[in-house]
Design a protein around this motif. Sequence first.
Motif, PDB file in Angstrom:
ATOM      1  N   PRO A  10       4.598  -2.954  -6.816  1.00 55.50           N
ATOM      2  CA  PRO A  10       3.360  -3.744  -6.932  1.00 55.50           C
ATOM      3  C   PRO A  10       3.135  -4.260  -8.347  1.00 55.50           C
ATOM      4  CG  PRO A  10       2.947  -1.705  -5.744  1.00 55.50           C
ATOM      5  CD  PRO A  10       4.334  -1.602  -6.305  1.00 55.50           C
ATOM      6  N   ILE A  11       2.818  -5.559  -8.445  1.00 57.27           N
ATOM      7  CA  ILE A  11       2.457  -6.163  -9.739  1.00 57.27           C
ATOM      8  C   ILE A  11       0.929  -6.143  -9.842  1.00 57.27           C
ATOM      9  CG2 ILE A  11       2.474  -8.328 -11.052  1.00 57.27           C
ATOM     10  CD1 ILE A  11       5.110  -8.976  -9.579  1.00 57.27           C
ATOM     11  N   TYR A  12       0.290  -6.399  -8.708  1.00 55.34           N
ATOM     12  CA  TYR A  12      -1.166  -6.294  -8.635  1.00 55.34           C
ATOM     13  C   TYR A  12      -1.526  -5.549  -7.354  1.00 55.34           C
ATOM     14  CZ  TYR A  12      -6.089  -7.325  -8.817  1.00 55.34           C
ATOM     15  OH  TYR A  12      -7.457  -7.187  -8.875  1.00 55.34           O
ATOM     16  N   PRO A  13      -2.222  -4.465  -7.391  1.00 55.72           N
ATOM     17  CA  PRO A  13      -2.672  -3.783  -8.599  1.00 55.72           C
ATOM     18  C   PRO A  13      -1.500  -3.145  -9.352  1.00 55.72           C
ATOM     19  CG  PRO A  13      -3.215  -2.492  -6.652  1.00 55.72           C
ATOM     20  CD  PRO A  13      -2.639  -3.757  -6.158  1.00 55.72           C
ATOM     21  N   ALA A  14      -1.646  -3.065 -10.674  1.00 55.69           N
ATOM     22  CA  ALA A  14      -0.548  -2.543 -11.501  1.00 55.69           C
ATOM     23  C   ALA A  14      -0.637  -1.020 -11.595  1.00 55.69           C
ATOM     24  CB  ALA A  14      -0.643  -3.166 -12.895  1.00 55.69           C
ATOM     25  N   GLY A  15       0.456  -0.437 -12.046  1.00 56.87           N
ATOM     26  CA  GLY A  15       0.457   0.986 -12.364  1.00 56.87           C
ATOM     27  C   GLY A  15       0.621   1.917 -11.179  1.00 56.87           C
ATOM     28  N   ILE A  16       1.097   1.390 -10.051  1.00 59.14           N
ATOM     29  CA  ILE A  16       1.262   2.250  -8.866  1.00 59.14           C
ATOM     30  C   ILE A  16       2.494   3.160  -9.039  1.00 59.14           C
ATOM     31  CG2 ILE A  16       1.615   2.281  -6.342  1.00 59.14           C
ATOM     32  CD1 ILE A  16      -1.183   1.282  -7.318  1.00 59.14           C
ATOM     33  N   GLY A  17       3.575   2.571  -9.578  1.00 63.76           N
ATOM     34  CA  GLY A  17       4.742   3.385  -9.891  1.00 63.76           C
ATOM     35  C   GLY A  17       5.692   3.641  -8.740  1.00 63.76           C
ATOM     36  N   GLN A  18       5.299   3.294  -7.528  1.00 64.62           N
ATOM     37  CA  GLN A  18       6.213   3.455  -6.386  1.00 64.62           C
ATOM     38  C   GLN A  18       6.385   2.107  -5.696  1.00 64.62           C
ATOM     39  OE1 GLN A  18       4.028   7.122  -4.792  1.00 64.62           O
ATOM     40  NE2 GLN A  18       6.067   7.399  -3.925  1.00 64.62           N
ATOM     41  N   SER A  19       7.577   1.888  -5.165  1.00 62.98           N
ATOM     42  CA  SER A  19       7.889   0.571  -4.592  1.00 62.98           C
ATOM     43  C   SER A  19       7.827   0.568  -3.073  1.00 62.98           C
ATOM     44  CB  SER A  19       9.302   0.143  -4.985  1.00 62.98           C
ATOM     45  OG  SER A  19       9.409   0.070  -6.359  1.00 62.98           O
ATOM     46  N   TYR A  20       7.537  -0.653  -2.550  1.00 62.88           N
ATOM     47  CA  TYR A  20       7.679  -0.862  -1.111  1.00 62.88           C
ATOM     48  C   TYR A  20       9.175  -0.873  -0.800  1.00 62.88           C
ATOM     49  CZ  TYR A  20       8.463  -3.229   3.239  1.00 62.88           C
ATOM     50  OH  TYR A  20       8.925  -3.529   4.479  1.00 62.88           O
ATOM     51  N   GLY A  21       9.565  -0.328   0.321  1.00 63.13           N
ATOM     52  CA  GLY A  21      10.975  -0.401   0.719  1.00 63.13           C
ATOM     53  C   GLY A  21      11.528   0.994   0.860  1.00 63.13           C
ATOM     54  N   ALA A  22      12.418   1.339  -0.072  1.00 64.64           N
ATOM     55  CA  ALA A  22      13.087   2.641   0.032  1.00 64.64           C
ATOM     56  C   ALA A  22      12.083   3.794  -0.085  1.00 64.64           C
ATOM     57  CB  ALA A  22      14.143   2.748  -1.051  1.00 64.64           C
ATOM     58  N   LEU A  78       8.454   3.613   0.047  1.00 70.01           N
ATOM     59  CA  LEU A  78       7.223   3.572   0.845  1.00 70.01           C
ATOM     60  C   LEU A  78       7.280   2.506   1.933  1.00 70.01           C
ATOM     61  CD1 LEU A  78       4.630   3.494  -2.106  1.00 70.01           C
ATOM     62  CD2 LEU A  78       4.995   5.443  -0.610  1.00 70.01           C
ATOM     63  N   SER A  79       6.608   2.792   3.046  1.00 71.38           N
ATOM     64  CA  SER A  79       6.401   1.744   4.053  1.00 71.38           C
ATOM     65  C   SER A  79       5.244   0.881   3.539  1.00 71.38           C
ATOM     66  CB  SER A  79       6.016   2.375   5.392  1.00 71.38           C
ATOM     67  OG  SER A  79       4.737   2.980   5.273  1.00 71.38           O
ATOM     68  N   LEU A  80       5.029  -0.278   4.156  1.00 75.04           N
ATOM     69  CA  LEU A  80       3.912  -1.129   3.708  1.00 75.04           C
ATOM     70  C   LEU A  80       2.576  -0.399   3.908  1.00 75.04           C
ATOM     71  CD1 LEU A  80       2.915  -3.837   2.608  1.00 75.04           C
ATOM     72  CD2 LEU A  80       2.829  -4.671   4.960  1.00 75.04           C
ATOM     73  N   GLU A  81       2.460   0.262   5.035  1.00 69.83           N
ATOM     74  CA  GLU A  81       1.208   0.970   5.309  1.00 69.83           C
ATOM     75  C   GLU A  81       0.964   2.056   4.253  1.00 69.83           C
ATOM     76  OE1 GLU A  81       0.894   2.788   9.165  1.00 69.83           O
ATOM     77  OE2 GLU A  81      -1.223   3.265   8.859  1.00 69.83           O
ATOM     78  N   ALA A  82       2.018   2.791   3.910  1.00 67.93           N
ATOM     79  CA  ALA A  82       1.869   3.854   2.898  1.00 67.93           C
ATOM     80  C   ALA A  82       1.513   3.246   1.547  1.00 67.93           C
ATOM     81  CB  ALA A  82       3.158   4.662   2.805  1.00 67.93           C
ATOM     82  N   LEU A  83       2.133   2.109   1.234  1.00 67.25           N
ATOM     83  CA  LEU A  83       1.840   1.449  -0.047  1.00 67.25           C
ATOM     84  C   LEU A  83       0.382   0.990  -0.091  1.00 67.25           C
ATOM     85  CD1 LEU A  83       2.892   0.232  -2.766  1.00 67.25           C
ATOM     86  CD2 LEU A  83       3.273  -1.873  -1.505  1.00 67.25           C
ATOM     87  N   ILE A  84      -0.070   0.424   1.019  1.00 71.81           N
ATOM     88  CA  ILE A  84      -1.456  -0.050   1.083  1.00 71.81           C
ATOM     89  C   ILE A  84      -2.428   1.120   0.935  1.00 71.81           C
ATOM     90  CG2 ILE A  84      -3.156  -0.949   2.767  1.00 71.81           C
ATOM     91  CD1 ILE A  84      -1.037  -3.101   3.437  1.00 71.81           C
ATOM     92  N   ARG A  85      -2.130   2.205   1.581  1.00 71.39           N
ATOM     93  CA  ARG A  85      -3.029   3.378   1.482  1.00 71.39           C
ATOM     94  C   ARG A  85      -3.034   3.948   0.071  1.00 71.39           C
ATOM     95  NH1 ARG A  85      -2.688   6.750   7.010  1.00 71.39           N
ATOM     96  NH2 ARG A  85      -4.573   7.597   6.130  1.00 71.39           N
ATOM     97  N   LEU A  86      -1.898   3.771  -0.618  1.00 79.77           N
ATOM     98  CA  LEU A  86      -1.796   4.301  -1.981  1.00 79.77           C
ATOM     99  C   LEU A  86      -2.444   3.372  -3.011  1.00 79.77           C
ATOM    100  CD1 LEU A  86      -0.283   6.583  -3.642  1.00 79.77           C
ATOM    101  CD2 LEU A  86       1.565   4.924  -3.914  1.00 79.77           C
ATOM    102  N   SER A  87      -2.328   2.051  -2.769  1.00 72.27           N
ATOM    103  CA  SER A  87      -2.692   1.110  -3.829  1.00 72.27           C
ATOM    104  C   SER A  87      -3.996   0.346  -3.621  1.00 72.27           C
ATOM    105  CB  SER A  87      -1.558   0.091  -4.010  1.00 72.27           C
ATOM    106  OG  SER A  87      -1.378  -0.632  -2.811  1.00 72.27           O
ATOM    107  N   MET A  88      -4.438   0.222  -2.394  1.00 66.03           N
ATOM    108  CA  MET A  88      -5.632  -0.600  -2.146  1.00 66.03           C
ATOM    109  C   MET A  88      -6.907   0.247  -2.274  1.00 66.03           C
ATOM    110  SD  MET A  88      -4.793  -3.775  -1.533  1.00 66.03           S
ATOM    111  CE  MET A  88      -3.629  -3.612  -2.865  1.00 66.03           C
ATOM    112  N   PRO A  89      -8.013  -0.401  -2.662  1.00 66.38           N
ATOM    113  CA  PRO A  89      -9.246   0.377  -2.814  1.00 66.38           C
ATOM    114  C   PRO A  89      -9.767   0.907  -1.478  1.00 66.38           C
ATOM    115  CG  PRO A  89      -9.642  -1.974  -3.141  1.00 66.38           C
ATOM    116  CD  PRO A  89      -8.172  -1.810  -3.007  1.00 66.38           C
ATOM    117  N   SER A  90     -10.453   2.048  -1.557  1.00 64.39           N
ATOM    118  CA  SER A  90     -11.067   2.598  -0.340  1.00 64.39           C
ATOM    119  C   SER A  90     -12.213   1.694   0.085  1.00 64.39           C
ATOM    120  CB  SER A  90     -11.659   3.977  -0.623  1.00 64.39           C
ATOM    121  OG  SER A  90     -10.639   4.852  -1.003  1.00 64.39           O
TER     122      SER A  90
END
Lengths: 341, 180
Positions: A310-322, A324-336
């Motif tokens: 992720p470029i925005y939001p920044a600072g997540i540190g984990q990538s989509y693909g190998a 995280l799944s998209l759903e996992a990435l969204i749960r990790l990076s998007m606001p509640s």
Amino acid sequence: MDNQPVIKAAIQSAVSKGIRDIRRDPNRSIRKLVDLGMQFGKGRNQKSFFTDAQSVLKNSNSVYYALVTSLIRNVDPQTLETFGINIGYMSWTMGAKMIRAYEKERGVNVPWAILLRCNMPAAKPLDLSRLVAEGQALGIFAYFLFVGSQTERLADMLATVAQCHTCAFFLMAEDAATNARLAELDMALPNAMFLPRGGAPEYPDTADTLCRKKRIFSLNCEYSAANADWLLSEPFLKSVVERDYPFLILTPADTCDPETRARVGAEVIALRAAGRYPLYPIDLYADVQRVDHIISDESCMLMLGADGLPIYPAGIGQSYGAELSLEALIRLSMPSVRRHR
Amino acid sequence: MPEANITKRALSASLKTLMQTRPFHKISVGDICEQCGMHRKSFYYHFQDKYDLLNWVFYSEFLQLLDSNAEADVWAYLRRVCEYFAENRAFYINAFAIEGQNAFADTFNETLEAILSAYLHQEIRDEEFREFFCDFYSDAFRCSIVRWLHSGKAMSADAFVNLCRRTVDSATEKSRDSRA
């Protein structure tokens, strides 16, 4: 059986008739299509869009009549229908409904679109077809793909675009060579908008080719404090209209300061309301978030690098693909969602 | 409700009222305006002619039915369409009787073909055959709907659509058998 293709087909047949009518009887039919949209549109995004459109069209001299008539005249009808339905129905109606249901159940914001910076070096570029499949399952039917000379496997990417025919793709070229490369494509991509990169002082020389191929296209300019005044100036906007661009998408440079972003955002809204030019300006990041806010009361945005980080939001540190799944990435990076906090 | 939609609704209601008792060809734009107290200028601001208004009535009400049945399957949707036709029986008997280049039947067929084609996309892979099948069954459905509307309340919308469904199901099954 899933009824969604049937609903989509019925709406498509009404839109198709609307487009044919506009060719024959432009102004009245434009109003009718908007009024029909208002009557059918139940989503907040649609209601908001159609209310604004109805208000603008009350002025019989509105430049937006010329804008729509020119789109109908210049763009392949199948493209206009497909792209319009994919944004208006798949993304802003069906997708929005899925997103709201997910947000309600899981308490996390889901973006309505994904921005993908494919023009970045990547040891292992992400798998677009997998990303889109996972995105569709969440209700994401719009993808902004930034492509340039460093984009790897462009042919595979375009094959995915062609295959995912219920999604809308925005092909944002980032340099002159890519402008030409995309404009020269012969494959049928009715679900894609082509966005050659241009701006002060030079223009992409691909508008004629895109027009000849009856693509739907827009000028795409990057802005910063250095060129924002010029991009919003009358001479520039008039020159964009003269070159037959119906849309102008402004994207802030990574280095653009927040004050310039805010100023451009406000001026774009003012330009749209004033309707002085048959041109629809869009401030990409601000408008993506504005639509998101309309869809689900809170705004969020997801921009990924070519490698899935992720470029925005920044600072997540984990990538989509190998990782995280998209759903996992969204749960990790998007606001509640606020009510769940 | 925005002003444009209010005006369009008033004109639509006026046409629907007039078509309860008078054939479409005997209704003029002046009659429609007089019925709802609108000026002709208002009519022509929104519609090109009375055929245009008739199509508006169909599309606007038809799309509302779609929305309210978003979760149901295609046959539940067609059942709702037939119930809607039955609720507006006199209007649609009148509309289906229009002949010539502005025939309402053509507008209806176009929509029905699109729906059937989407429904049968999984069932019939052969595109050429699917196209023929859709044309054929759209014509058949339309004629059957008109016959059913003329028959009064002899058969419910539910029973009528079930028969249509059985016809399509048995035809697609036969088509699969003949290919096997």
